[in-house]
Enzyme design. Sequence first.
Site, mmCIF file in Angstrom:
data_model
loop_
_atom_site.group_PDB
_atom_site.id
_atom_site.type_symbol
_atom_site.label_atom_id
_atom_site.label_comp_id
_atom_site.label_asym_id
_atom_site.label_seq_id
_atom_site.Cartn_x
_atom_site.Cartn_y
_atom_site.Cartn_z
ATOM 1 N N LEU A 130 -51.288 -3.526 87.065
ATOM 2 C CA LEU A 130 -50.139 -3.272 86.200
ATOM 3 C C LEU A 130 -50.604 -2.889 84.799
ATOM 4 O O LEU A 130 -50.334 -1.795 84.313
ATOM 5 C CB LEU A 130 -49.249 -4.521 86.148
ATOM 6 C CG LEU A 130 -48.144 -4.527 85.084
ATOM 7 C CD1 LEU A 130 -47.125 -3.429 85.339
ATOM 8 C CD2 LEU A 130 -47.465 -5.892 85.021
ATOM 9 N N ASP A 131 -51.304 -3.810 84.158
ATOM 10 C CA ASP A 131 -51.851 -3.602 82.817
ATOM 11 C C ASP A 131 -53.196 -4.306 82.768
ATOM 12 O O ASP A 131 -53.245 -5.529 82.580
ATOM 13 C CB ASP A 131 -50.891 -4.193 81.781
ATOM 14 C CG ASP A 131 -51.456 -4.193 80.362
ATOM 15 O OD1 ASP A 131 -52.455 -3.508 80.133
ATOM 16 O OD2 ASP A 131 -50.901 -4.913 79.514
ATOM 17 N N PRO A 132 -54.285 -3.576 83.057
ATOM 18 C CA PRO A 132 -54.374 -2.116 83.137
ATOM 19 C C PRO A 132 -54.028 -1.573 84.526
ATOM 20 O O PRO A 132 -54.267 -2.218 85.531
ATOM 21 C CB PRO A 132 -55.848 -1.863 82.825
ATOM 22 C CG PRO A 132 -56.545 -3.085 83.394
ATOM 23 C CD PRO A 132 -55.608 -4.230 83.132
ATOM 24 N N ASP A 135 -49.823 1.164 83.240
ATOM 25 C CA ASP A 135 -49.756 1.608 81.842
ATOM 26 C C ASP A 135 -50.588 2.865 81.622
ATOM 27 O O ASP A 135 -50.186 3.772 80.881
ATOM 28 C CB ASP A 135 -50.193 0.491 80.897
ATOM 29 C CG ASP A 135 -51.608 -0.005 81.166
ATOM 30 O OD1 ASP A 135 -52.112 0.165 82.297
ATOM 31 O OD2 ASP A 135 -52.208 -0.594 80.245
ATOM 32 N N CYS A 164 -46.861 -4.468 77.435
ATOM 33 C CA CYS A 164 -46.563 -4.969 78.772
ATOM 34 C C CYS A 164 -46.547 -6.488 78.746
ATOM 35 O O CYS A 164 -47.335 -7.120 78.029
ATOM 36 C CB CYS A 164 -47.617 -4.483 79.767
ATOM 37 S SG CYS A 164 -47.304 -4.999 81.472
#
Length: 384
Positions: A130-132, A135, A164
């Site tokens: 997700l993050d990283p 994004d 995030c």
Amino acid sequence: MSDRVPASGTVHWVGAGLSTGSGLAALCERAGRVRLWHRTAERAAGALTALGLTGRAEPRAYTLQALTADLAPGDVVVSMLPAPEHGPLLAACVDRRAHFACSSYVSDAVLQQVPAARRAGITVLTEAGLDPGIDHLFAHVLVARARAAIGPGTPASYRLTSYCGGVPAVPNDFRYRFSWAPLGVLNALRSPARYVEDGAETVAGRPWEATRRHLVDGETFEVYPNRDSVPFIEQYGLPAAWKPETFVRGTLRLDGWLRAWAPVFEELTAGDDDRIASLARELADTYPTTDTDRDRVVLAVSLDVAAHGGSAWSGSLLLDLVGDEEESAMARCVSRTLALGVRHILDGTLPPGLNRAAETAERSARWLDELAAEGVAFTLREDG
């Protein structure tokens, strides 16, 4: 460089923590064979039962020695272990010529082994969560659209923000819900953050002290910078003719988080490593993650470009997802993105050596389309 080792079709998913979700099920549908490695075979079997995957993946008791002995050339190892354990795991993959994937940032221990991995013909996929992860996909797509609208050689200034966070779907007094180990959350807050503000590089020794309010789709959140944002200016392909007024990658929290966490910040300021580890255990006991509460993931990336000649462009991508009784929003976003990357290792489209979730705008757009088809939806807004 050696030729790429063809994927064998066998996937070893290592670890079954909070971020293991329906991505594992997706791989069971696509891979020829899936093994889930956990602390014990019983825990692995229990995790498969909870995910509805009994009989579709093989439970295994994890030790590095046991996994290494089971690896064959072309297998894919998916690490859901803490980042410090990636180095030894990748070394085993290089030795056995097995591909490697994780959702974490590229560590020095991983980076040091990339030349050997490339020579061995294996793919090393990182930053695919997700993050990283998502994004990066968002940023590449926005930068590509801005380049097309403004022109990469046109002098301009820009503001890029990428925030995030995993938060409780129903706000609580603590203004937070742990979606990963509390000690990791605390240690991230102890790490200085570097970013660009008012056209100059800035360092926040205590990131929470740089917290500010931030509107996302009309809702007020609190955000602060984390890690080192500056290298991503080049990674995202922002033109050299454009100068950053703001460039920050950071963390998003519910409004009121800064006040609610004031006692935690006092401990972070005064405590040593032992005290912080003790605090992490206390927070885990006080604010446990349960099967009944629901999490919410918010990822907001925006880019505004103003050309010196007067033209302008702005765009944003927003992911706002709430978990359900089947899986948390965090598990869906992380595991689905990682599984998508593994599928591209299996189909041979990711080259040997180091890869991140997004290296090009074209690939980012394709991955986002694939994720949207699997229930990870987002909204694009563009003006200019």
